[in-house]
Design a protein around this motif. Structure first.
Motif, PDB file in Angstrom:
ATOM      1  N   GLN A  39       0.827  -1.212   0.000  1.00 24.27           N
ATOM      2  CA  GLN A  39       0.000   0.000   0.000  1.00 24.27           C
ATOM      3  C   GLN A  39       0.858   1.257   0.000  1.00 24.27           C
ATOM      4  O   GLN A  39       0.519   2.247  -0.650  1.00 24.27           O
ATOM      5  CB  GLN A  39      -0.927   0.008   1.211  1.00 24.27           C
ATOM      6  CG  GLN A  39      -2.027  -1.014   1.127  1.00 24.27           C
ATOM      7  CD  GLN A  39      -2.807  -1.134   2.428  1.00 24.27           C
ATOM      8  OE1 GLN A  39      -2.560  -0.415   3.379  1.00 24.27           O
ATOM      9  NE2 GLN A  39      -3.747  -2.063   2.462  1.00 24.27           N
ATOM     10  N   SER A  40       1.957   1.231   0.711  1.00 30.43           N
ATOM     11  CA  SER A  40       2.785   2.436   0.795  1.00 30.43           C
ATOM     12  C   SER A  40       3.610   2.658  -0.467  1.00 30.43           C
ATOM     13  O   SER A  40       4.030   3.787  -0.724  1.00 30.43           O
ATOM     14  CB  SER A  40       3.708   2.373   2.006  1.00 30.43           C
ATOM     15  OG  SER A  40       4.696   1.382   1.824  1.00 30.43           O
ATOM     16  N   LEU A  41       3.823   1.627  -1.255  1.00 30.61           N
ATOM     17  CA  LEU A  41       4.649   1.759  -2.456  1.00 30.61           C
ATOM     18  C   LEU A  41       3.850   1.964  -3.733  1.00 30.61           C
ATOM     19  O   LEU A  41       4.418   2.211  -4.785  1.00 30.61           O
ATOM     20  CB  LEU A  41       5.555   0.532  -2.608  1.00 30.61           C
ATOM     21  CG  LEU A  41       6.585   0.357  -1.494  1.00 30.61           C
ATOM     22  CD1 LEU A  41       7.331  -0.958  -1.666  1.00 30.61           C
ATOM     23  CD2 LEU A  41       7.560   1.517  -1.464  1.00 30.61           C
ATOM     24  N   ILE A  42       2.535   1.878  -3.650  1.00 33.04           N
ATOM     25  CA  ILE A  42       1.692   2.085  -4.833  1.00 33.04           C
ATOM     26  C   ILE A  42       1.789   3.546  -5.256  1.00 33.04           C
ATOM     27  O   ILE A  42       1.669   4.454  -4.440  1.00 33.04           O
ATOM     28  CB  ILE A  42       0.222   1.729  -4.535  1.00 33.04           C
ATOM     29  CG1 ILE A  42       0.082   0.228  -4.319  1.00 33.04           C
ATOM     30  CG2 ILE A  42      -0.699   2.201  -5.652  1.00 33.04           C
ATOM     31  CD1 ILE A  42      -1.312  -0.185  -3.865  1.00 33.04           C
ATOM     32  N   ARG A  49      -3.206  11.661  -2.879  1.00 36.45           N
ATOM     33  CA  ARG A  49      -2.371  11.601  -1.681  1.00 36.45           C
ATOM     34  C   ARG A  49      -2.600  12.775  -0.741  1.00 36.45           C
ATOM     35  O   ARG A  49      -2.511  12.632   0.466  1.00 36.45           O
ATOM     36  CB  ARG A  49      -0.891  11.547  -2.064  1.00 36.45           C
ATOM     37  CG  ARG A  49      -0.507  10.183  -2.657  1.00 36.45           C
ATOM     38  CD  ARG A  49       0.953  10.148  -2.975  1.00 36.45           C
ATOM     39  NE  ARG A  49       1.154  10.877  -4.227  1.00 36.45           N
ATOM     40  CZ  ARG A  49       2.297  11.407  -4.614  1.00 36.45           C
ATOM     41  NH1 ARG A  49       3.351  11.334  -3.860  1.00 36.45           N
ATOM     42  NH2 ARG A  49       2.392  12.025  -5.767  1.00 36.45           N
ATOM     43  N   VAL A  50      -2.889  13.951  -1.267  1.00 34.06           N
ATOM     44  CA  VAL A  50      -3.031  15.134  -0.427  1.00 34.06           C
ATOM     45  C   VAL A  50      -4.461  15.653  -0.363  1.00 34.06           C
ATOM     46  O   VAL A  50      -4.710  16.700   0.220  1.00 34.06           O
ATOM     47  CB  VAL A  50      -2.083  16.269  -0.887  1.00 34.06           C
ATOM     48  CG1 VAL A  50      -0.646  15.848  -0.787  1.00 34.06           C
ATOM     49  CG2 VAL A  50      -2.423  16.732  -2.287  1.00 34.06           C
ATOM     50  N   GLY A  51      -5.386  14.916  -0.938  1.00 30.96           N
ATOM     51  CA  GLY A  51      -6.779  15.351  -0.967  1.00 30.96           C
ATOM     52  C   GLY A  51      -7.352  15.641   0.403  1.00 30.96           C
ATOM     53  O   GLY A  51      -8.161  16.543   0.570  1.00 30.96           O
ATOM     54  N   LYS A  52      -6.913  14.885   1.409  1.00 36.11           N
ATOM     55  CA  LYS A  52      -7.425  15.101   2.761  1.00 36.11           C
ATOM     56  C   LYS A  52      -7.008  16.447   3.329  1.00 36.11           C
ATOM     57  O   LYS A  52      -7.585  16.924   4.290  1.00 36.11           O
ATOM     58  CB  LYS A  52      -6.945  13.979   3.682  1.00 36.11           C
ATOM     59  CG  LYS A  52      -5.442  13.946   3.860  1.00 36.11           C
ATOM     60  CD  LYS A  52      -5.019  12.799   4.756  1.00 36.11           C
ATOM     61  CE  LYS A  52      -3.519  12.762   4.909  1.00 36.11           C
ATOM     62  NZ  LYS A  52      -2.851  11.949   3.943  1.00 36.11           N
TER      63      LYS A  52
END
Length: 77
Positions: A39-42, A49-52
């Motif tokens: 999950q972290s390498l996808i 990634r920064v939408g939040k």
């Protein structure tokens, strides 16, 4: 798929957290670590990634003439 072994050293609290999560998900610790790594390498688009963070940046009101000029030209403001 051929596999290889990777040794990772952790402290006890991290090992315990991994074991707790693995038990809760009915998986092995190796499965949990493998999923976390995958999950972290996808590669994900920047927006995802920064939408939040959208809408969380607070900038002081412009004080200088050039700052006001930029603010007026900025289509997002």
């Amino acid at each position: 798929m051929s596999t290889t072994t990777i040794t990772v050293r952790t402290d006890k609290p991290l090992r315990d957290a991994l074991a707790k999560r693995a038990k809760a998900e009915h998986k092995t610790v190796s499965d949990v670590v493998r999923e976390i790594l995958e999950q972290s390498l996808i590669e994900r688009p920047m927006a995802e990634r920064v939408g939040k963070l959208r809408g969380t940046l607070r900038i002081a009101e412009p004080t200088g003439a050039w700052q006001r000029e930029i603010r007026e030209r900025n289509w997002r403001s």
